[in-house]
Scaffold this motif. Structure first.
Motif, short mmCIF file in Angstrom:
data_model
loop_
_atom_site.label_atom_id
_atom_site.label_comp_id
_atom_site.label_asym_id
_atom_site.label_seq_id
_atom_site.Cartn_x
_atom_site.Cartn_y
_atom_site.Cartn_z
N ASP A 37 1.00 -1.16 -0.05
CA ASP A 37 -0.04 0.02 -0.15
C ASP A 37 0.99 1.03 -0.08
N LEU A 38 1.84 1.28 0.94
CA LEU A 38 2.72 2.44 1.02
C LEU A 38 3.65 2.45 -0.18
N ALA A 79 5.34 5.35 -5.10
CA ALA A 79 5.81 5.24 -6.42
C ALA A 79 4.95 6.18 -7.26
N ALA A 80 3.74 6.53 -6.87
CA ALA A 80 2.82 7.53 -7.65
C ALA A 80 3.43 8.97 -7.13
N PRO A 94 4.58 -1.69 -6.09
CA PRO A 94 5.63 -2.21 -5.62
C PRO A 94 5.54 -1.92 -4.22
N ARG A 95 6.41 -2.83 -3.37
CA ARG A 95 6.48 -2.80 -1.95
C ARG A 95 7.68 -1.96 -1.59
N LEU A 96 7.70 -1.49 -0.09
CA LEU A 96 8.68 -0.38 0.01
C LEU A 96 10.04 -1.01 0.02
N GLN A 97 10.19 -2.35 0.17
CA GLN A 97 11.37 -2.97 0.07
C GLN A 97 11.96 -2.98 -1.21
#
Length: 311
Positions: free
Chosen positions: A115-116, A121-122, A145-148
């Protein structure tokens, strides 16, 4: 803390031999019917695992009203992480190009990191001063994408707890409506301080009569509960000194957060030494690898009975 919602989904029938009211075998702490049997995709138990400062991510998501921390993306761009942004916005880009990412969002899915990451990314693609539209977050369409995948995993997370939300309007020419909204938000901020020598240990005073220490622990849940049970069974107080009380713990995003009730008249810094002494005893108990004794198992059951799951 911003409210977070999920869209409904049909419940899945429990496999033969599985009690839907029993704890889910994935270790989330939720009942099967509310976890892998809920009709949702399997949740990510530790969405912030692998990020520097994982316990602080949990704290900013669930505990801390106002705080910021600098982030760096894998390609070297600077981002400011904020506990919450105006209106619960997932992200924003100021007119000067500064990017802010809010960790407390209005909606969430079963993978908070995605979610984050979708919001970040946006924001990284949005022009300066323009609204950030990350698309659907918290539903089936959230596939970013994921934060990682986006962040520099070598950059430490350095949290700055704020007394208010003044950072919302830094560098902006705010009008009366924005100032009024800010003042209203500031009234809801509880006095909170980080005890930096202790990792993700946050002191908070919700009223004039009481204070708490909420300590997001990095250890895996089973090992931490075993260690706390060994201390309690050995007669060692799970306390931080006179006038304190171990109130229990809650589980959030795969980590355990013990909570102590504290006298409200003592400043936050006074609890650093007692908490450090407790940590020394806890680390010694964590180093023990023998199976729990009968007394320790009873102590562990008592600890679990006072534990709840937030997420």
């Amino acid at each position: 803390m911003a409210s977070r919602k999920r869209s409904s989904a049909p419940a899945a029938a429990a496999p033969e031999g599985v009690n839907p009211k029993a704890p889910c075998s994935c270790g989330s702490g939720r009942r099967y019917k509310h976890c892998h049997g809920s009709g949702y995709a399997p949740s990510v138990t530790r969405p912030f695992e692998g990020l520097p400062g994982e316990p602080h991510w949990v704290a900013l998501r669930e505990l801390v009203p106002s705080a910021t921390a600098p982030l760096r993306t894998a390609d070297g761009r600077d981002v400011t992480l904020a506990s919450v942004l105006p209106g619960g916005s997932p992200a924003l880009v100021r007119a000067n190009g500064e990017i802010l990412l809010g960790v407390q969002q209005q909606t969430s899915s079963d993978d908070v990191s995605r979610d984050l990451g979708t919001a970040l990314a946006a924001a990284l693609e949005a022009p300066a001063g323009a609204p950030v539209d990350p698309g659907p977050i918290g539903g089936a369409g959230s596939a970013g994408p994921r934060l990682q995948e986006l962040l520099d995993l070598e950059a430490p997370l350095e949290v700055a707890v704020r007394a208010d939300f003044e950072f919302w309007l830094e560098g902006t020419d705010a009008g009366p409506a924005a100032r009024a909204g800010l003042e209203q938000a500031n009234q809801a901020v509880l006095p909170t301080e980080l005890l930096p020598e202790l990792g993700a240990a946050y002191w908070v005073r919700p009223t004039a009569e009481r204070a708490h220490l909420r300590w997001v622990r990095p250890e895996r849940e089973e090992a931490l509960l075993d260690a706390l049970a060994r201390l309690r069974a050995a007669g060692e107080p799970v306390l931080l000194g006179e006038g304190t009380r171990y109130a229990g713990a809650f589980r959030a995003h795969g980590l355990v957060v013990p909570v102590w009730d504290l006298p409200a008249d003592a400043p936050a810094a006074d609890w650093t030494a007692p908490a450090a002494e407790f940590q020394t005893r806890l680390e010694a108990a964590l180093a023990v690898t023998e199976p729990l004794t009968a007394d320790e198992r009873r102590a562990r059951a008592g600890l679990i009975s006072r534990q709840i799951t937030l997420r």
